[in-house]
Design an enzyme around this catalytic site. Structure first.
Site, short mmCIF file in Angstrom:
data_model
loop_
_atom_site.label_atom_id
_atom_site.label_comp_id
_atom_site.label_asym_id
_atom_site.label_seq_id
_atom_site.Cartn_x
_atom_site.Cartn_y
_atom_site.Cartn_z
N ASP A 157 0.75 -1.04 0.22
CA ASP A 157 0.34 0.16 -0.42
C ASP A 157 0.76 1.61 0.24
O ASP A 157 2.09 1.32 0.27
CB ASP A 157 -1.01 -0.33 1.35
CG ASP A 157 -2.25 0.98 0.91
OD1 ASP A 157 -1.98 1.20 -0.18
OD2 ASP A 157 -3.13 1.02 1.40
C1 NOJ Z 1 -3.68 3.88 0.04
C2 NOJ Z 1 -5.04 3.12 -0.17
O1 NOJ Z 1 -5.35 2.56 1.29
C3 NOJ Z 1 -5.39 1.90 -0.97
O2 NOJ Z 1 -6.96 1.45 -0.65
C4 NOJ Z 1 -4.88 3.06 -2.04
O3 NOJ Z 1 -5.48 2.25 -3.67
C5 NOJ Z 1 -3.56 3.57 -2.47
N1 NOJ Z 1 -3.96 4.29 -1.17
C6 NOJ Z 1 -3.38 3.99 -3.92
O4 NOJ Z 1 -4.69 5.75 -4.01
#
Ligand code: NOJ
Length: 739
Positions: A283
């Site tokens: 993430d």
């Molecule tokens: C953080 C989020 O937790 C995740 O779900 C998302 O895909 C990413 N950012 C990218 O934007």
């Protein structure tokens, strides 16, 4: 018959061998690229940047990123979208020595140009075909815009409505969540990856992110292996079985180990036990964040722990790019681990056809054609209608007659457009969402509509109440539209107080005091607490955030052109103190058997245990009866499937859809079992007077549970079955004794 069986057998064997041959062919192509790659080029494939700055005005960061792309130091970009930009950036990647194309990824969560209901809302439809269809449309639109890969579906089970990201998932139930995970993956990807109008899906967040302590985002998770395997992992397994191309790990720790550095999750379970062949992306900066967690001393240790634990691609930490080469050279990371990660990523690039044509998805003509296709609005409307849940309908207040002359539309969300789009809108024009006012106006053209907002969503003023009350007094029907704003749910939007914000409940009380019947439409990204409305409103329509066609779908329900069929995918608490609250709880040694007798029972002294609205609840304008229950065997063998069938009849006056639900309880076991667990459901359309026989099937897998030491197991004994219209409204009961 035998001939048919042998034909099916041969066909399956042939298809498997074809699949095997294709896999081998791609693997050979991957190997041939691997042979040409230097270590830095391999590491480059594991690096993912966000492209917001790349497409924006010139800056130091922009030049830095463009240079990395040109030098083959980037495998994927997120947040670059549109044919023009993706072409431009891909062309830069193709200037690199090996000309390896980039993967373009984006959070396409509930639609791209066409906005669908937020995922939690859509899950309330329990309609797997519309859920799959909406993911298909999102894929068609985003693929036409140069996107190869979405960071969806989020398959985290969530039992805590304080957590803002509850809006992004399928709610609290593992079985429903697994079915929806499958439908969404198949919708985004199609049956087989590589079609130009489908994109790669990503099962996230691996794992247990939905159980973040106290509903606070990014918080730790502590849970038993039994809970992990039974409740939180199955939707990920379902996504894997549906062929999901990628996984994303998560921000939380699991029993003290950050998910990003967690070998048990990523290596033991995902890559070994499940034999998963796709790749895992971290993430956003979750590798780097292992330092503030206190799990890695510095970026180097974070990179080392993450790659060894099975995180293949680094989103925005630059940990792999900056540290991996040194870690290989000083012997801390075996280059074989890097090779394995790179191969997984290259394999997907081949599967998508990007090595054959890096611009395959970036076609301007297609983009223009697909992006404005009116037929998608129809899909959005159908999804929105099916997502609405009718919570209460005293004295058949709804549906309203279309001959109603004078309608008061009251509340801060009557004109809402942006709010209806919900969180995670990356491309759509939110000014185009249909408001409730517009939807009603379109539906009853001759009626006089008196629109009074009365208060703003988070306002503290009651100055507008007088006008609202006057409008109600003069109206033949009063509809209030209340709720949260779109930005109160989503990532980093946890709330400790989930009651209606501002003065909205007071506004309701003032309007209700006129004595007029009041219909309340609620919009939110989560279950809210709205006690006086529960008590006093004549009808309550839960409309979540329904996207593009929200106002039209709500008007269809208000005036009976669509008979509501949604059922809650998550329990609605009476107050925050009941959280976490879910239907599949344990009996305890001291269950409350009579609500009036709670002394020394597992109870609260100031509120009941049960929720305000239970999982599976949702009313209709018609009525259904359940009868003629049959069981294939009352004494089945351990490996036998048990079939349970019954007759469902529409006993009312209008056509309607019912979601019939099968719950099961394993009465005694060596691990205590919940009072009930959803095991199957069917959404069925019936005309007035029409009946259908419905058959549910219990496989051995559905009868099994997870034991901390022994893993998945089934034990003989009594299993109780309950079929109903909601988890708290059971219509038929039976049981069998497993041998
Ligand atoms: C953080 C989020 O937790 C995740 O779900 C998302 O895909 C990413 N950012 C990218 O934007």
């Amino acid at each position: 018959m035998n001939k048919i069986f042998s034909f099916i057998f041969l066909l399956t064997a042939f298809m498997a061998s074809q699949g095997h041959a294709q896999r081998k062919a791609i693997e050979q192509r991957v190997d041939s690229v691997m042979k040409l790659m230097t270590l830095p080029e391999k590491i480059g494939q594991l690096n993912q940047y966000s492209g917001r700055e790349v497409t924006g005005p010139s800056s130091d960061r922009k030049n830095y990123l463009l240079n990395d792309i040109k030098n083959g130091m980037v495998g994927s970009m997120l947040n670059v979208k549109g044919v023009k930009d993706t072409r431009e950036i891909q062309a830069i990647a193709l200037q690199s020595r090996l000309k390896i194309p980039l993967l373009f990824s984006l959070d396409v969560i509930h639609g791209y140009k066409t906005v669908f209901p937020i995922p939690l809302a859509e899950s309330a439809s329990w309609d797997l075909s519309i859920i799959r269809k909406s993911a298909e449309v999102a894929a068609e639109e985003s693929a036409a815009s140069g996107i190869h890969w979405t960071f969806a579906p989020m398959v985290d089970i969530a039992r805590d409505p304080r957590w803002g990201r509850v809006m992004e998932g399928a709610g609290e139930d593992t079985y429903l969540g697994s079915q929806i995970a499958r439908a969404r993956v198949l919708g985004f990807q199609g049956d087989k990856l590589g079609s130009v109008d489908r994109i790669m899906a990503c099962a996230k967040h691996f794992a247990a992110y939905g159980a973040s302590m106290a509903g606070r985002d990014y918080n730790p998770v502590d849970m038993s292996r039994q809970q992990l395997h039974e409740i939180y992992l199955p939707p990920f397994k379902a996504a894997t079985d549906a062929g999901v191309a990628t996984f994303m790990n998560s921000f939380n720790t699991l029993n003290g180990i950050p998910a990003t550095g967690n070998s048990y999750l990523q290596r033991d379970i995902l890559k070994k036990q499940w034999n998963y062949k796709g790749f895992v992306v971290s993430d956003w900066a979750s590798i780097k964040e292992m330092t503030p967690w206190g799990f890695a001393k510095n970026l180097s240790e974070a990179a080392e722990k993450a790659i060894i634990a099975g995180s293949d691609m680094d989103m925005e930490s630059e940990a792999y790019k900056k540290e991996l080469e040194k870690l290989v050279n000083n012997g801390k990371v075996d280059v074989k681990i890097i090779d394995e990660a790179v191969k997984r990523i290259l394999y997907k690039k081949f599967e998508l056809g990007l090595f054959d044509n890096p611009y395959r998805f970036s076609d301007e003509k297609r983009e223009q054609k697909v992006m404005n296709d009116p037929k998608y609005k129809e899909v959005a409307k159908s999804a929105a209608q099916r997502s609405i849940v009718l919570l209460k309908n005293a004295n058949n207040t709804l549906p309203l007659s279309k001959a109603t002359n004078n309608i008061a539309l009251i509340g801060p969300l009557v004109n809402a457009k942006r709010d209806q789009a919900g969180s995670w809108v990356v491309y759509a024009d939110t000014a185009n969402m249909v408001s409730v006012y517009e939807g009603v106006k379109q539906k009853v053209k001759a009626a006089k509509l008196n629109v009074v907002e009365g208060t703003a969503i988070t306002d503290t003023s009651t100055a507008g109440f007088k006008d609202a009350v006057n409008a109600a007094k003069n109206a033949d029907a009063v509809v209030m539209v209340l709720g949260e704003n779109w930005d109160m749910s989503g990532e980093a939007k946890s709330r400790t107080d989930i009651s209606l914000p501002g003065k909205q409940e007071e506004l309701f009380n003032a309007v209700k005091a006129t004595g007029k019947p009041v219909i309340v439409v609620l919009m939110a990204g989560r279950p809210l607490v709205f006690n006086s409305i529960v008590e006093e409103a004549d009808a309550i329509v839960y409309a979540w955030f329904l996207g593009d066609q929200g106002g039209n779908a709500i008007a269809d329900v208000l005036f009976g052109d669509y008979n509501p069929s949604g059922k809650l995918p998550i329990s609605f608490p009476r107050n925050v103190g009941q959280i976490p609250i879910f239907y599949n709880f344990y009996n305890t040694g001291r269950p409350v058997t009579k609500p009036t007798d709670i002394r020394y029972k597992s109870a609260y002294i100031d509120a009941p245990n049960d929720p305000q609205y239970a999982f599976g609840h949702g009313l209709s304008y018609t009525t259904f009866s359940y009868s003629d229950l049959k069981l294939s065997s009352t004494n089945p063998q351990k490996n036998e499937n048990v079939k349970v069938s019954f007759k469902l009849t529409n006993t009312g006056k209008v056509i309607g859809e019912e979601v019939a639900q099968l719950y099961m309880q394993d009465t005694f076991a060596s691990v205590v079992r919940p009072v009930k667990e959803l095991k199957d459901f069917a959404k069925v359309t019936l005309k007035p007077g029409e009946s259908k026989e419905i058959t549910f099937e219990l496989t051995p897998e559905k009868l099994s549970f997870y034991h901390e030491e022994k893993g998945w197991m089934i034990e003989p004994g009594e299993f109780r079955l309950m079929i109903g219209t909601a988890s708290n409204d059971i219509k038929l009961k039976t049981s069998f004794e497993l041998k």
